[in-house]
Design an enzyme around this catalytic site. Structure first.
Site, short mmCIF file in Angstrom:
data_model
loop_
_atom_site.label_atom_id
_atom_site.label_comp_id
_atom_site.label_asym_id
_atom_site.label_seq_id
_atom_site.Cartn_x
_atom_site.Cartn_y
_atom_site.Cartn_z
N LYS A 1 0.93 -1.21 0.06
CA LYS A 1 -0.01 0.06 0.03
C LYS A 1 0.97 1.08 0.01
O LYS A 1 1.38 1.74 1.01
CB LYS A 1 -0.89 -0.10 1.38
CG LYS A 1 -2.25 0.60 1.22
CD LYS A 1 -2.17 2.13 0.82
CE LYS A 1 -1.90 2.82 2.08
NZ LYS A 1 -1.47 4.30 1.81
N GLY B 1 6.79 5.66 7.92
CA GLY B 1 5.92 6.59 7.85
C GLY B 1 6.23 7.26 9.49
O GLY B 1 7.16 7.07 10.21
N SER B 2 5.13 8.00 9.75
CA SER B 2 5.26 9.03 10.86
C SER B 2 5.06 8.07 12.27
O SER B 2 4.58 6.85 12.02
CB SER B 2 4.22 9.97 10.93
OG SER B 2 2.86 9.30 11.00
N GLY C 1 2.82 4.74 13.02
CA GLY C 1 3.61 3.51 13.30
C GLY C 1 3.29 2.82 14.71
O GLY C 1 3.09 1.59 14.71
N GLU D 1 9.88 2.07 10.71
CA GLU D 1 10.70 2.76 10.23
C GLU D 1 9.94 4.20 10.54
O GLU D 1 9.12 4.84 9.66
CB GLU D 1 11.28 2.84 9.03
CG GLU D 1 12.19 1.77 8.75
CD GLU D 1 13.75 1.63 9.30
OE1 GLU D 1 13.72 2.78 9.63
OE2 GLU D 1 14.21 0.62 9.32
N CYS E 1 13.28 11.53 6.87
CA CYS E 1 13.45 11.09 8.27
C CYS E 1 14.88 11.45 8.71
O CYS E 1 14.87 11.64 9.87
CB CYS E 1 13.23 9.55 8.08
SG CYS E 1 13.99 8.77 7.08
N GLU F 1 9.01 16.53 15.51
CA GLU F 1 9.43 16.71 14.02
C GLU F 1 8.55 17.42 13.01
O GLU F 1 7.31 17.28 12.92
CB GLU F 1 9.30 15.06 13.40
CG GLU F 1 9.29 14.94 12.01
CD GLU F 1 9.65 13.38 11.48
OE1 GLU F 1 8.27 13.01 11.37
OE2 GLU F 1 10.37 12.94 10.82
#
Ligand code: NAD
Length: 494
Positions: free
Chosen positions: A173, A225-226, A230, A247, A281, A382
């Protein structure tokens, strides 16, 4: 134009005929196309295809799978220029960066292909006579892959190629902010000869991602992703007892000591903070300057940052492209307002750019805040945009403490001429990656990649370590004594 899902080797529309638009972030008048807004019904079809393909694919000798992966690397190489333009158009970063994104996938393909001739296990002595112990890696089954948009080819390749090399089948996805690149990925794997059903792409948003996580036949989720997403996925995977690799976000610090080569550090900080418009990231988002060089370096940095050429990534003169979408633009402008309100000193940037053609895109000035303190939100959270927070350190120990005062732990860097500082930093910085005299960005395909704290959950993609994600261990005991031998019992009573 309408683009489709790739399921069981076929291009298919979404079951419920729902679609979303893919827009060029450098010019919102430019619609790339409509992509499937898939749901659980589409996922069901894709997971079934992947489950059906698993038996045959996993039994193909690994080096033969590697041959197909190597071929995919060759095709990425052949289509590099075309794909770089497609990627830049849908996600904004300049062409020289999207070429690098594809090169990383090529490197990963070749590395994974070679690993199919290793995938080493262990053989050990047995504690009993006439008995042999060995262990080897087994594929897991159907792997669900969910990815972010900022590296639309490289980051998925870190998961897809090793997963295929190990004998797994895949439902991917991709991000709804970079779906076109995913379809080219599928075209390339199709041309390379990856059999039908082994690799499937289902487009959509969180609904499709969530259906993938929930599907009972999906044995593993590999996510990039964020941190917020996650953690949510990890909770579901915990409840469903699925393996999950994460990650996630970063808040990466660079330390510059007074004995550093400041010109070198300047190039590194500019590239780390404003490359990919700060949307990496591993982006440099915190800068710790040793007091003796603080004012001088800040001046040098401000001058160079304010001269960066901002524009559409398709323009070869562009050094920094737009941010990805309206939501992200507003989020970053929100953080700039927060930084100002918190008392940080805005020394350059801070605004949306709207001159000429830029008015149709999501362009921001490179932004630098000085006098940032560790309690400020712009230091801790972030931002994922071209915003750099700078602070001052009185000593090396103070600099390390500032670097480690973070909820994240992905990348880090130190610029210094001192062997003592360099080695102490390698040991003491709390992060998955530390660069010495180089920026926080620049991972290589054959080295472990990942972070600690809120960046990851203990796994490493890249290099040999990625196979710990995409395989399970099988331990085998071969007893050729012809009699019952009892471990732990016969050895002691003999
Ligand atoms: P995001 O978390 O919003 O989305 C990532 C993916 O998850 C997308 O495909 C999205 O559709 C899907 N998703 C969203 N909600 C979901 C849910 N509830 N269930 C299942 N899937 C869901 O992240 P983003 O904005 O696309 O990407 C930016 C983030 O990615 C940043 O935090 C960045 O640091 C991180 N990132 C990390 C790495 C790394 O290797 N550590 C690499 C690139 C990006």
């Amino acid at each position: 134009m309408r683009f489709l899902n790739y399921i069981a080797g076929q291009w298919v529309p979404p079951h419920h005929d729902r679609w979303f638009a893919n827009i060029n972030p450098a010019d919102t008048r430019d619609e790339i196309g409509q992509f499937p807004l898939s749901d659980a019904a589409d996922l069901e079809r894709a997971v079934r295809a992947a489950a059906d393909a698993f038996g045959q694919w996993s039994r193909i000798p690994a080096p033969q799978r590697g041959e197909l992966i190597r071929r995919a690397g060759d095709i990425f190489h052949r289509r590099k220029e075309e794909l770089a333009a497609i990627m830049t158009r849908e996600m904004g970063k300049p062409l020289f960066e999207t070429r690098g994104d594809i090169q990383e996938a090529i490197d990963t393909a070749y590395y994974s292909a070679t690993e199919t001739r290793r995938l080493f296990g262990h053989t050990t002595p047995s504690e009993l006579p006439n008995k042999m112990n060995l262990s080897f890696r087994m594929p897991i089954g159907v792997c669900g892959i969910i990815t972010a948009w900022n590296f639309p080819i490289a980051v998925p390749s870190w998961k897809i190629f090793p997963a295929l090399a190990a004998g797994n089948t895949i439902v991917w996805k991709p991000s709804d902010d970079a779906p076109h690149s995913a379809n080219i990925f599928a075209e390339i794997l199709q041309e390379a000869g990856i059999p039908s059903g082994v690799f499937n792409v289902v487009h959509g948003n969180a609904e499709a991602g969530s259906a993938l996580v929930e599907h009972p036949s999906v044995r593993l989720i590999a996510f990039t992703g964020s941190t917020a997403t996650g953690k949510q996925i990890a909770q579901r995977c915990g409840a469903l007892n699925k393996k999950v690799s994460l990650e996630m976000g970063g808040k990466n610090a660079v330390i510059i000591m007074d004995d550093a080569n400041l010109e070198l550090a300047l190039d590194g900080v500019l590239w780390g903070a404003f490359g990919t418009t700060g949307q990496r990231c591993t982006a440099t988002s915190r800068l710790i300057l040793h007091a003796p060089i603080h004012d001088r370096f800040l001046e040098m940095l401000t001058e160079r940052a304010s001269k960066l050429r901002i524009g559409p990534g398709l323009d070869p003169a562009t050094q920094m492209g737009p941010v990805i979408n309206q939501r992200q633009l507003e989020k970053i402008l929100g953080y700039i307002a927060i930084g100002t309100a918190e008392g940080a000193r805005l020394i350059t940037g801070g605004n949306r750019l709207t001159r000429g053609e830029l008015e149709h895109g999501f362009f921001l000035e490179p932004t630098i805040f000085a006098d940032v303190t560790p309690t400020m939100r712009i230091w801790r959270e972030e931002i994922f945009g071209p915003v750099l927070s700078v602070t001052r350190a009185d000593s090396f120990e103070h600099a390390i403490a500032l670097a480690n005062d973070s909820d994240y732990g992905l990348s880090s860097a130190i610029y210094t001429g001192s062997v003592e500082y360099a080695f102490a930093a390698m040991r003491d910085i709390e992060a998955g990656i530390t660069y010495i005299n180089a920026p926080t960005i620049g991972a290589e395909a054959h080295m472990p990649f990942g972070g600690i704290k809120n960046t990851g959950n203990g796994h490493r993609e890249g290099g040999w370590t990625v196979f710990d994600i995409f395989t399970e261990w099988k331990t085998v005991y071969v007893d050729f004594s012809g009699r019952l031998q009892r471990a732990q019992i016969d050895t002691q009573s003999a």
